[in-house]
Design a protein around this motif. Sequence first.
Motif, PDB file in Angstrom:
ATOM      1  N   LEU A 120      39.201  51.926  40.798  1.00 41.96           N
ATOM      2  CA  LEU A 120      39.671  50.735  40.093  1.00 41.96           C
ATOM      3  C   LEU A 120      39.303  50.787  38.615  1.00 41.96           C
ATOM      4  O   LEU A 120      39.939  50.127  37.786  1.00 41.96           O
ATOM      5  N   HIS A 121      38.287  51.601  38.271  1.00 38.48           N
ATOM      6  CA  HIS A 121      37.948  51.775  36.871  1.00 38.48           C
ATOM      7  C   HIS A 121      38.847  52.799  36.179  1.00 38.48           C
ATOM      8  O   HIS A 121      38.926  52.825  34.945  1.00 38.48           O
ATOM      9  N   ALA A 122      39.499  53.645  36.967  1.00 35.66           N
ATOM     10  CA  ALA A 122      40.337  54.704  36.399  1.00 35.66           C
ATOM     11  C   ALA A 122      41.830  54.389  36.457  1.00 35.66           C
ATOM     12  O   ALA A 122      42.614  54.967  35.706  1.00 35.66           O
ATOM     13  N   ASP A 123      42.227  53.492  37.354  1.00 32.48           N
ATOM     14  CA  ASP A 123      43.644  53.218  37.605  1.00 32.48           C
ATOM     15  C   ASP A 123      43.901  51.714  37.464  1.00 32.48           C
ATOM     16  O   ASP A 123      43.505  50.930  38.325  1.00 32.48           O
ATOM     17  N   PRO A 124      44.578  51.285  36.393  1.00 32.97           N
ATOM     18  CA  PRO A 124      44.821  49.852  36.185  1.00 32.97           C
ATOM     19  C   PRO A 124      45.579  49.188  37.334  1.00 32.97           C
ATOM     20  O   PRO A 124      45.369  47.999  37.597  1.00 32.97           O
ATOM     21  N   ALA A 125      46.444  49.942  38.026  1.00 30.31           N
ATOM     22  CA  ALA A 125      47.183  49.360  39.140  1.00 30.31           C
ATOM     23  C   ALA A 125      46.243  49.012  40.299  1.00 30.31           C
ATOM     24  O   ALA A 125      46.409  47.983  40.967  1.00 30.31           O
ATOM     25  N   ILE A 126      45.232  49.858  40.542  1.00 26.20           N
ATOM     26  CA  ILE A 126      44.255  49.571  41.587  1.00 26.20           C
ATOM     27  C   ILE A 126      43.334  48.439  41.135  1.00 26.20           C
ATOM     28  O   ILE A 126      42.957  47.564  41.941  1.00 26.20           O
ATOM     29  N   ALA A 127      42.973  48.420  39.854  1.00 24.04           N
ATOM     30  CA  ALA A 127      42.177  47.314  39.325  1.00 24.04           C
ATOM     31  C   ALA A 127      42.912  45.993  39.503  1.00 24.04           C
ATOM     32  O   ALA A 127      42.319  44.972  39.876  1.00 24.04           O
ATOM     33  N   GLU A 128      44.215  46.019  39.249  1.00 28.00           N
ATOM     34  CA  GLU A 128      45.037  44.819  39.422  1.00 28.00           C
ATOM     35  C   GLU A 128      45.054  44.380  40.886  1.00 28.00           C
ATOM     36  O   GLU A 128      44.959  43.182  41.191  1.00 28.00           O
ATOM     37  N   ALA A 129      45.150  45.337  41.810  1.00 30.20           N
ATOM     38  CA  ALA A 129      45.182  45.009  43.238  1.00 30.20           C
ATOM     39  C   ALA A 129      43.869  44.379  43.689  1.00 30.20           C
ATOM     40  O   ALA A 129      43.866  43.389  44.427  1.00 30.20           O
ATOM     41  N   VAL A 130      42.749  44.951  43.249  1.00 28.85           N
ATOM     42  CA  VAL A 130      41.441  44.404  43.620  1.00 28.85           C
ATOM     43  C   VAL A 130      41.263  43.014  43.017  1.00 28.85           C
ATOM     44  O   VAL A 130      40.836  42.069  43.697  1.00 28.85           O
ATOM     45  N   ALA A 131      41.580  42.873  41.747  1.00 36.99           N
ATOM     46  CA  ALA A 131      41.431  41.583  41.077  1.00 36.99           C
ATOM     47  C   ALA A 131      42.324  40.521  41.720  1.00 36.99           C
ATOM     48  O   ALA A 131      41.917  39.362  41.876  1.00 36.99           O
ATOM     49  N   ALA A 132      43.532  40.913  42.107  1.00 37.29           N
ATOM     50  CA  ALA A 132      44.444  39.969  42.751  1.00 37.29           C
ATOM     51  C   ALA A 132      43.893  39.505  44.098  1.00 37.29           C
ATOM     52  O   ALA A 132      43.969  38.318  44.448  1.00 37.29           O
ATOM     53  N   ALA A 133      43.317  40.439  44.864  1.00 37.18           N
ATOM     54  CA  ALA A 133      42.753  40.078  46.166  1.00 37.18           C
ATOM     55  C   ALA A 133      41.575  39.117  45.996  1.00 37.18           C
ATOM     56  O   ALA A 133      41.469  38.114  46.711  1.00 37.18           O
ATOM     57  N   VAL A 134      40.704  39.405  45.040  1.00 32.70           N
ATOM     58  CA  VAL A 134      39.560  38.521  44.798  1.00 32.70           C
ATOM     59  C   VAL A 134      40.036  37.157  44.314  1.00 32.70           C
ATOM     60  O   VAL A 134      39.584  36.111  44.798  1.00 32.70           O
ATOM     61  N   GLY A 135      40.970  37.154  43.376  1.00 35.19           N
ATOM     62  CA  GLY A 135      41.479  35.900  42.850  1.00 35.19           C
ATOM     63  C   GLY A 135      42.182  35.052  43.894  1.00 35.19           C
ATOM     64  O   GLY A 135      42.015  33.832  43.926  1.00 35.19           O
ATOM     65  N   ASP A 136      42.962  35.675  44.754  1.00 32.83           N
ATOM     66  CA  ASP A 136      43.665  34.935  45.799  1.00 32.83           C
ATOM     67  C   ASP A 136      42.699  34.415  46.867  1.00 32.83           C
ATOM     68  O   ASP A 136      42.953  33.382  47.491  1.00 32.83           O
ATOM     69  N   PHE A 137      41.598  35.129  47.071  1.00 30.70           N
ATOM     70  CA  PHE A 137      40.602  34.686  48.050  1.00 30.70           C
ATOM     71  C   PHE A 137      39.766  33.544  47.488  1.00 30.70           C
ATOM     72  O   PHE A 137      39.611  32.497  48.108  1.00 30.70           O
ATOM     73  N   ASP A 138      39.219  33.745  46.288  1.00 34.98           N
ATOM     74  CA  ASP A 138      38.399  32.724  45.636  1.00 34.98           C
ATOM     75  C   ASP A 138      38.223  33.135  44.178  1.00 34.98           C
ATOM     76  O   ASP A 138      37.412  34.002  43.868  1.00 34.98           O
TER      77      ASP A 138
END
Length: 254
Positions: A120-138
Amino acid sequence: MASSVDLNADLGEAFGVWQLGQDEALMPQLTSANLACGFHAGDPLTIRRSVALAREHGVQIGAHPGFPDRVGFGRRDLAATPEEVYADVLYQLGALEAFLRPHGAKLHHVKAHGALYLKLHADPAIAEAVAAAVGDFDASLPLVLLAGAGGAEAARVARGRGLRVVFEAFPDRAYVAGGRLAPRALAGAVLHDPERVAERAVQMAAGSVTTLEGDTVALEAGTLCLHGDHPRAVENARAVRRALAAAGVQVAAF
């Protein structure tokens, strides 16, 4: 010098009869713990026991989602799509939250594990996926990211999702040019002397780190991570706490 810093470790990484780490001895030394959620390590009973242990010692509980890779302990990069990463992270957050509910507790933060953390630190698309999951959860959950140049882009993505970012540094790991974490395959990447680990922790609390090349670079971190699977993890934690106290730095959860 920082007035206070959080001390965390990755715990709850046993599975069935396979044991890893010294969780019972290490937990009292910490202010926050990142608990495996069953994908790279951990199982329902381990998660339940780890939550109870953290609660007993007043340690804040963070989720430690990783790739579904028990054999490789989540340290192998998988060809997962952003959609798969989003679903996997959301699934793991829900799994850990289920064990917090009987205690009337909530998650404190999220920190990805191993290869997922690096990806997630190397690939912005994976960073976006992780951030989206966290944001949608809480969306109130802080996302822990790598301090230094390596975490800048991931932090931008996370903040774009409205998430709070907390940067972390690793006293028991070496760094290379630019303040980037040294690959584990590199000689000297893991530090084994507790006193040296403690010295690094104090230096990091003061806002810098010395690389393997001998350069000193700025490194601001709100939390310091000690690897729970390190054979001297408990000794490292005790040495770090002594050194930080001597330097006038309070150890407290962020």
